[in-house]
Enzyme design. Structure first.
Site, PDB file in Angstrom:
ATOM      1  N   GLU A  44       0.974 115.948  94.796  1.00 55.69           N
ATOM      2  CA  GLU A  44       0.776 114.967  95.856  1.00 55.69           C
ATOM      3  C   GLU A  44       0.985 115.592  97.244  1.00 55.69           C
ATOM      4  OE1 GLU A  44       2.695 110.519  96.804  1.00 55.69           O
ATOM      5  OE2 GLU A  44       3.644 111.873  95.366  1.00 55.69           O
ATOM      6  N   LYS A 111      -3.306 106.024  97.171  1.00 50.55           N
ATOM      7  CA  LYS A 111      -2.135 105.558  96.442  1.00 50.55           C
ATOM      8  C   LYS A 111      -1.966 104.052  96.616  1.00 50.55           C
ATOM      9  CE  LYS A 111       2.645 107.090  95.660  1.00 50.55           C
ATOM     10  NZ  LYS A 111       3.635 108.123  96.051  1.00 50.55           N
ATOM     11  N   CYS A 163       1.654 109.486  91.558  1.00 52.57           N
ATOM     12  CA  CYS A 163       3.122 109.433  91.476  1.00 52.57           C
ATOM     13  C   CYS A 163       3.646 108.033  91.185  1.00 52.57           C
ATOM     14  CB  CYS A 163       3.745 110.011  92.755  1.00 52.57           C
ATOM     15  SG  CYS A 163       5.467 110.535  92.522  1.00 52.57           S
TER      16      CYS A 163
END
EC number: 6.3.5.1
Length: 664
Positions: A44, A111, A163
């Site tokens: 990331e 995200k 994540c």
């Protein structure tokens, strides 16, 4: 059988280190290419670094990230690569994974779930992207899709969980599966904490089974930006089976693991699943298609091998040693410090810090060798001639024993013995004349002699503070980093002298409790981490009761007499700070764990803890940066916020006293 070679890259990045981050990304791409990887997932925000904090908001950070991306693109020919960077869209900043196919950017997946707890502050910088929403953006000279995207590269469908997306109850992966995704890529920056590896492994394997996909998980490595440590966890799974597992806490800055994923097998398992409910894409949510020809592959059997220490019954001791040792090396080299200075008292805390530095050297030599270890710190040319562990430690660590008239032969011998055993440069300072000078100077100014009966705390503290200037001077002379040696238990109750044992630019054990530290030192003495020999000389430290050694020897001072038994202190701290229990609830919760202490004694210690914790928040605010190790951290800048000025739990403690009175 349709085999696709996928890879997960592990990178030791640094925020805003544009050239270094780019070069490590390029090295990972070439490593993956050498393993015939077609699809590579990198961590990331790997281009900028994850820990840029408020620099994310700088327009220069965003524009530079795009420029670095463009420098990387020509090196991705013949591959599919995901690269993380911040992207500005309609006045908001998003944490994006940029998918590059055969040298061209084809889209940006954003995200959806931001990490905003504990040490993470993503909502301060980024906005969450809404599920099943897509748009277009002018990016790097092209109009590209952005948002919640399924990519169709050739005849293989890819999706992203970035994540935190994988840590929430409603994972994006469940929706991706209904749209026929074959592979989920998870670029992560998931910080280390004790036991977290097993949690990650469960959601990777279970995600691949529940969603009937191949799952590629890539994480950061090392001490990226100062406080967080990344263990470099990397995993590849398919249909509930773990196919590849990376090595954690590596001293190599770039690693790539690879495995073959059978796409046809994934699709067949999905077709056989009675619970699978496909969704036919609407016009608003169609996959982003790009041409890509995957090479034909013959099956290659791979064996998943975890490091032997991963299954050790002393896994916490192993993880602590490996995590902090790696973090110390990264902190030293990234801050361009020329080694470390430790005020070595001969007690547990300073000995523990010194042993961690020696372990850092021993781990690095075992994995990458003397030449590569020296190359990590080119500003220390003498390291080029170092060969053995002692050679490196002597160049990197100076230990100083600082005596006063209250110091004893036991601690002096312990300090000297340990320093020699690990190979440190050992010095002794006699600071007693300085201490007496301060005492006489202040006594003369106030017109009376100072004595231990009425001036106990001041006389203790002046000794600790007088030890600070000399080691700071030594650190300055050597261009080294002075390490503070306070632990979390002492931080909780303020049992540390500000500008004394708290002096330093980094506090490496401020995130660990004293009870565990003592246990760990005994383990290091008798067993040690797998692959390294124990340091038997630590017996000179572990055989002593912990003592500040600031009162006259006749006082027979010990830490636990001053405070309470460390096991009790740590139990109260966890209940009060981590679990947020009241004094009354703590008595009920932990009292049965300590049956050998009376109810009144436990109550006295509980009251003492709350009073001292509230009174000493200002000290915790001034501690040097520390490493995050678990959810019991007291660092007010990253985990445990508490007002410097407060009511000090006065009402809660009054009610606690009344409840005890009712019970008697």
């Amino acid at each position: 059988m349709k085999l696709i070679r996928v890879g997960a890259a592990v990178l030791n990045q640094t925020p805003l280190d544009w050239d270094g981050n780019r070069d490590r990304i390029l090295e990972a791409i070439e490593l993956a290419r050498s393993q015939s990887v077609s699809i590579l997932c990198l961590p990331e925000l790997c281009i900028t670094g994850y820990g840029c904090e408020d620099a994310f908001h700088a327009p220069g950070t965003q524009s530079m990230a795009v420029r670095v991306l463009e420098e990387i693109l020509p090196h991705t020919q013949g591959m599919i690569v995901s690269l993380g960077l911040p992207v500005m869209y309609h006045g908001s900043l998003y944490n994006a994974a940029c998918l590059v196919v055969d040298g061209e950017v084809v889209g940006l997946a954003c995200k959806q779930n931001l990490a905003g707890e504990g040490i993470h502050y993503e909502p301060r910088w980024f906005k969450p992207w809404p599920s099943m929403r897509q748009s277009t953006i002018d990016f790097a000279g092209r109009t590209l899709p952005i948002g919640d995207i399924v990519f169709e590269c050739g005849d293989v469908r890819l999706g992203f969980e970035i994540c935190e997306d994988a840590w929430v109850a409603e994972r994006p992966g469940s929706l991706l599966a209904t749209h026929g995704v074959d592979l989920i890529l998870n670029p992560s920056a998931s910080h280390f904490a004790f036991g977290k590896h097993e949690i990650r492994k469960r959601f990777v394997i279970e995600g691949s089974r529940a969603f009937q996909v191949g799952y590629v998980y890539a994480n950061l490595l090392g001490n990226e930006s100062g406080r967080a440590i990344y263990d470099g966890d990397a995993m590849i799974a398919a249909s509930g089976n773990l196919l590849a597992l990376g090595e954690r806490f590596s001293y190599r800055e770039v690693q790539v693991i690879a495995a073959d994923v059978d796409i046809n097998n994934i699709r067949m398992n999905r077709a056989r699943s009675g619970s699978f409910r496909p969704v036919i894409a609407t016009e608003a949510w169609k996959p982003v298609k790009s041409k890509f020809a995957f090479p034909d592959r013959d099956p290659v059997r791979t064996e998943v091998k975890a490091s032997p220490w991963e299954s050790s019954p002393t896994i916490k001791e192993e993880e602590f040693t490996r995590a902090v040792s790696l973090a110390l090396l990264d902190y030293c080299r990234k801050s361009r410090s020329r080694g470390f200075v430790v005020s070595l008292s001969g007690g547990a805390d300073s000995s523990g810090v010194s042993v961690l530095i020696a372990s850092m050297v021993r781990f690095a030599l075992a994995e990458i060798g003397a030449e590569k270890l020296a190359s990590k710190m080119p500003y220390l040319p003498k390291l080029a001639n170092a060969k053995t562990s002692h050679d490196f430690v002597r160049q990197l660590l100076s230990c100083v024993y600082q005596s006063t008239r209250n110091s004893g032969d036991v601690t002096r011998n312990a300090a000297r013995t340990l320093a020699v055993a690990i190979g440190a440069d050992y010095l002794e300072f006699d600071v007693d004349p300085l201490v007496q000078h301060y005492i006489q100077m202040v006594a003369g100014a106030i017109g009376r002699e100072l004595d231990w009966k009425q001036d106990d705390l001041a006389l203790q503290n002046i000794q600790a503070r007088t030890r600070s200037p000399g080691v700071w001077m030594l650190a300055n002379l050597r261009g080294a980093l002075l390490l503070a040696t306070s632990n979390r238990s002492e931080a909780a109750v303020g049992y540390a002298t500000m500008d004394g044992d708290t002096s330093g630019g980094l506090s490496p054990i401020a995130g660990i409790d004293k009870a565990f530290l003592r246990k760990w030192l005994r383990w290091m003495q008798k067993e040690g981490p797998q692959g390294l020999a124990p340091i038997t000389e630590l017996s000179v430290v572990t055989d002593q009761p912990p003592t500040a050694e600031l009162r006259p020897p006749s006082a027979k001072q010990t830490d636990e007499d001053d405070l309470m038994p460390y096991e009790v202190l740590d139990a109260i701290e966890r209940a009060a700070i981590r679990d947020k229990l009241s004094p009354t609830d703590i008595q009920r919760a932990i009292g049965p764990d300590f049956p050998h202490y009376s109810v009144d004694q436990m109550a006295f210690w509980i009251e003492r803890f709350f009073v001292l914790f509230a009174r000493n928040q200002w000290k915790r605010e001034r501690y040097a940066p520390s490493f995050h190790l678990d959810d019991e951290n007291l660092d007010p800048k990253t985990w445990c916020r508490f007002p410097i000025l407060s009511g000090g739990f006065a009402r809660e403690l009054a009610e606690f006293k009344r409840s005890r009175g009712d019970n008697q």
